[in-house]
Structure formats: structure tokens, C-alpha cells
Design a protein around this motif. Sequence first.
Motif, short mmCIF file in Angstrom:
data_model
loop_
_atom_site.label_atom_id
_atom_site.label_comp_id
_atom_site.label_asym_id
_atom_site.label_seq_id
_atom_site.Cartn_x
_atom_site.Cartn_y
_atom_site.Cartn_z
N THR A 7 1.09 -1.11 0.09
CA THR A 7 0.34 0.30 0.46
C THR A 7 0.86 1.27 0.41
O THR A 7 1.80 1.47 0.86
CB THR A 7 -0.76 -0.23 1.10
N LYS A 10 -1.71 7.70 0.98
CA LYS A 10 -2.30 8.07 0.03
C LYS A 10 -1.82 9.98 0.02
O LYS A 10 -1.35 10.33 0.64
CB LYS A 10 -4.38 8.55 0.29
N ASP A 12 -2.19 13.71 -2.61
CA ASP A 12 -2.56 14.56 -3.54
C ASP A 12 -1.96 14.59 -4.96
O ASP A 12 -3.18 14.94 -5.84
CB ASP A 12 -3.38 16.22 -3.22
N TYR A 14 1.65 13.18 -6.93
CA TYR A 14 2.34 11.71 -6.98
C TYR A 14 3.68 12.36 -7.18
O TYR A 14 3.40 12.72 -8.90
CB TYR A 14 2.13 10.47 -6.49
N PRO A 20 0.26 4.73 -7.36
CA PRO A 20 -1.06 5.64 -6.03
C PRO A 20 -1.76 4.15 -6.00
O PRO A 20 -1.66 3.06 -6.89
CB PRO A 20 -1.84 6.20 -6.78
N ASP A 21 -1.95 4.02 -5.24
CA ASP A 21 -2.62 2.35 -4.90
C ASP A 21 -3.40 1.98 -6.53
O ASP A 21 -4.56 3.10 -6.10
CB ASP A 21 -3.36 2.20 -3.48
N HIS A 24 -7.17 4.54 -6.24
CA HIS A 24 -6.49 5.96 -5.76
C HIS A 24 -6.06 7.27 -6.69
O HIS A 24 -5.47 7.25 -7.41
CB HIS A 24 -5.88 5.79 -4.76
N PRO A 26 -5.85 10.90 -6.58
CA PRO A 26 -5.53 11.90 -6.10
C PRO A 26 -6.22 13.31 -7.13
O PRO A 26 -6.91 12.90 -8.05
CB PRO A 26 -3.63 12.38 -6.41
N TRP A 110 -7.66 3.62 -14.32
CA TRP A 110 -7.28 3.83 -12.97
C TRP A 110 -8.73 4.23 -12.49
O TRP A 110 -9.20 3.93 -11.25
CB TRP A 110 -7.10 5.47 -12.72
N ALA A 111 -9.99 4.94 -13.20
CA ALA A 111 -11.33 4.73 -12.67
C ALA A 111 -12.37 4.31 -14.10
O ALA A 111 -11.89 4.75 -14.67
CB ALA A 111 -11.17 6.22 -12.01
#
Length: 430
Positions: A7, A10, A12, A14, A20-21, A24, A26, A110-111
Motif C-alpha cells: 500500500t 495516499k 494529493d 504523486y 498510487p494504490d 486511488h 489524487p 484507474w477509474a
Amino acid sequence: MSVAVKTTPKKDLYALGEVPDLGHVPEQMLAQVIRQDRFGEPVDAFREEPVPVPELGPKDVLVYVLAAGVNYNNVWAAMGIPIDVIKTRQKKGEKEEFHIGGSDASGVVWAVGKEVTNVKVGDEVVVHCGMWDPNDPWVVAGKDPMFAPSQIIWGYESNWGSFAQFTKVQSHQCLPKPAHLTWEEAAAYMLVGATAYRMLHGWSPNVATAGEPVLVWGGAGGLGSMALQICRAAGALPIAVVSGEDKIEYCKKLGAVGVIDRRKFDHWGKLPRWSDELSYGEWLVGARAFGKAFWEALGAKKNPTIVFEHPGETTLPTSTFVCETGGMVVICAGTTGYNATLDLRYLWMRQKRLQGSHFANDDQARGINDLVIAGKVDPCLSRTFGFDGTGECHQLMRDNKHPSGNMAILVNAPRPGLRTLDEVRAERRK
Ligand SMILES: NC(=O)c1ccc[n+]([C@@H]2O[C@H](COP(=O)([O-])OP(=O)(O)OC[C@H]3O[C@@H](n4cnc5c(N)ncnc54)[C@H](OP(=O)(O)O)[C@@H]3O)[C@@H](O)[C@H]2O)c1
């Protein structure tokens, strides 16, 4: 083999290459940003800045960018000509005062927006640059979206391109990353490859088929290197045009059955007026000699049934002249100028087709990706730059000093040669 994932705290924002995980997102990301007060030479126009990570709509996908491809369109964006891409978007109601370019990417989903079904978080993908409004009536009717009024090119006409740690795309733009390629190789081919695929396979009945001679301008360039391989895969007989001895073997390795050095001819440029007998006659001698060089390169007295055009102003008179009766000159650019001329007598009497072509639809992008996955098309990656080399590689392109084939930029990939997110994480732990 999958590596156990540790892990990451976290944050805001990177650092480049910091992973990032998975999933996740930012608040902020680093991007190579163009602003209006920096329009000009590409080497000065791009600058690394932190910017907010974009929000997703229901059919959008956020991709963690490992590498980005380099294309001519962001040379134009950097210079602010022929259009100011920022102003153009502001007129449509977008508020951002900057442009994040980049129309080719490889990375990891990622999302995803709530209506996305074709990809999921963690998928390793390449991204094609065709965007359109999914609610556009033309698109809803199932017609070719490249003719839709809402069609734009991601990372040129849209903001949030691939020269950033995250990019916002529509879900249909994502295709599987060819597993055998490194991140930088995977980022290099899609824009030019899919454009060349539509030009050679999209305009029935004038499509590249076995035994058909095809003339490919700029055979060692980004588009040309893809066109030669697409022709080879179809069994067509591509003849490449280049400037320079060093490019001849390069083109032959990609499938050219012959190569013409354009420096041996001097009839280029706008067509002289037909009534000016002396200069028109001189042009005709040059164009006929070029046609003869095509036969010699092919080893047969046959004209090209497809001419793959993009230089434009300097070459179009010759392209329309040498094209076979009933053949097609297919054109996607005017790199040397837009005010092209042609002798219409050859066009109508010999019933040739002059066809405009622009990028590709989803099926055509999938067509080139499948050829790459099958190992029939190589991305032709010639040089890889770091993220801080974004301006430099665009400047090389502007000055026509870039190497043959395609260039890529490492974004979150810490070094060349890595093929998966696991390998990127393992590299970070070293
Ligand atoms: N509409 C679309 O969807 C689309 C998609 C991709 C690219 N494009 C456009 O297509 C153009 C080419 O892109 P690219 O990525 O292939 O660029 P590239 O890698 O720079 O290749 C262009 C090639 O054109 C040749 N060339 C340059 N000047 C020439 C001249 N005066 N006469 C004949 N050939 C000349 C060069 O080859 P030699 O010097 O060896 O002859 C060069 O290798 C750009 O304008 C780009 O914006 C459009």
C-alpha cells in the motif's frame, strides 16, 4: 507472475513514476502544459505544471499514463496555428486556460464512469484518439462516427491528453495493450496506424488487396511506416517514396517491394497552368519520369491503384497523374501546404477518386490493434524521451529532424523496457 502489492500512502499529488494504490485518484497531477502566452516554438511551449485531475462523466475512463506517443498535431497546438485550441474550446464553454496535448497513450484503467462496461480498473490498455458525443444522433443511429458533427481528436481538439500522469478518455477509445510490447512501444503506433488503416481499408472498393500496387509517400515516416506494413499484411505491393539513402533499407524491411528517392526529381510544387506550354511541358516530363520510376521499383508496368497521400501541395499533382484509371488518391494531410492543384482532365477522363480521410472509427482502430497483437505490424518506435523531453521531441518533428518511424515519451514508466504495471512497481521498489 503477479507481485504482491504494497500500500502507498495516499497523497494529493504523486511524483512521476510513483504508483498510487490501484484506483486511488489524487486531487492533482503533473502535466506538460501549453498556455496561450507560451504559443510558439514547441521546445518553449510545453512546461511541467501541477493541474487538477479531471472529473469523469458516466461513459468516461481515467487512465494512469505509462507512456505517450508523439504526433504532429501537438506541434500545431504548441504553435497556436492554424487554430488556438484553447480559445476554440472556450468558445464551446470549457473553462480551462491551458491545453494538455497527447493523442496516443498506453496505461492502466484507474477509474471508470458509472455507465462503463467494456473496461475495468486495472486493465492495461492503449488509447485511440477518436472522440464523439455518444448522444450525437448520428452516432446513436449507428453511422460512422468519424462523420459525426461532434467528432473531435482527443489530446488535440479535446483537453486532458496523454502528456500528463492521468488522461481522461471515452471508454470506447480503450483497446487491449499488446502484451509483447513495452509501454513506450505500445504508445507509439495507434494514431498513425489507425489513420493508415482507414486510408487503406476504409474506402471500398478502393482497398489494399493482394497484388495491388500502392504508392506510399514518406514511407519511413510515422504514417508511411504503418502503411507499408498494412499493405504487406494484405498482400498488396507498396512502393515507398523517401528522401535519403538511409531510409531505403528501412522501408524494405517494413514490406516495401521498391523505393523511390524523391530527391532525383525536381518537378514538385504547384502545377503550372496548362496554357503555359513550356513550364507545363517541363512538369509533364518530371511527372512521367516519376511514373516510370514507379514501374521500375515495382518491376512491372503497372500504375498504383491506391496513392497514400499526406505531403499535399508539393506532391498531389503527381499523385493524381500517376494513379491508375479507376484508382484512388487517399489523403489525410497537407504537410507541405493546403492549396493543392491537379490536372482535372486526368481525374475525370480516367475516373480516378480523390478521397479525404481522417483518423479512424472504433472498428478500424481495433483493426490495426489486432495486426499489432498478431505481430504483423511493428510500432516502429525509433526514439524514447523522458517527460521533460516533450518540447524537444515536438521541436525535432517541427524541424523534420526526427528519426524514421515513431517517437514516444515516458510519463509514469520509470524507464524503457517495462511491459506491465507489476514491472513498473517492481522497478520502483529497487
Ligand atoms: N488526418 C489524420 O487523421 C492524420 C493522422 C496522422 C497524421 N496526420 C498528418 O500527416 C502528416 C504526416 O504525419 P507523420 O506522422 O507521418 O509525419 P512524419 O513522421 O514527419 O512523416 C512525414 C513524411 O513526409 C515526407 N515528406 C516531408 N516533406 C515532403 C515533401 N516535400 N514531399 C514528399 N514527402 C515529404 C518525409 O519523408 P521523406 O523526407 O523521406 O520523403 C516524412 O518522413 C502530418 O501533417 C500529420 O499532421 C494526419
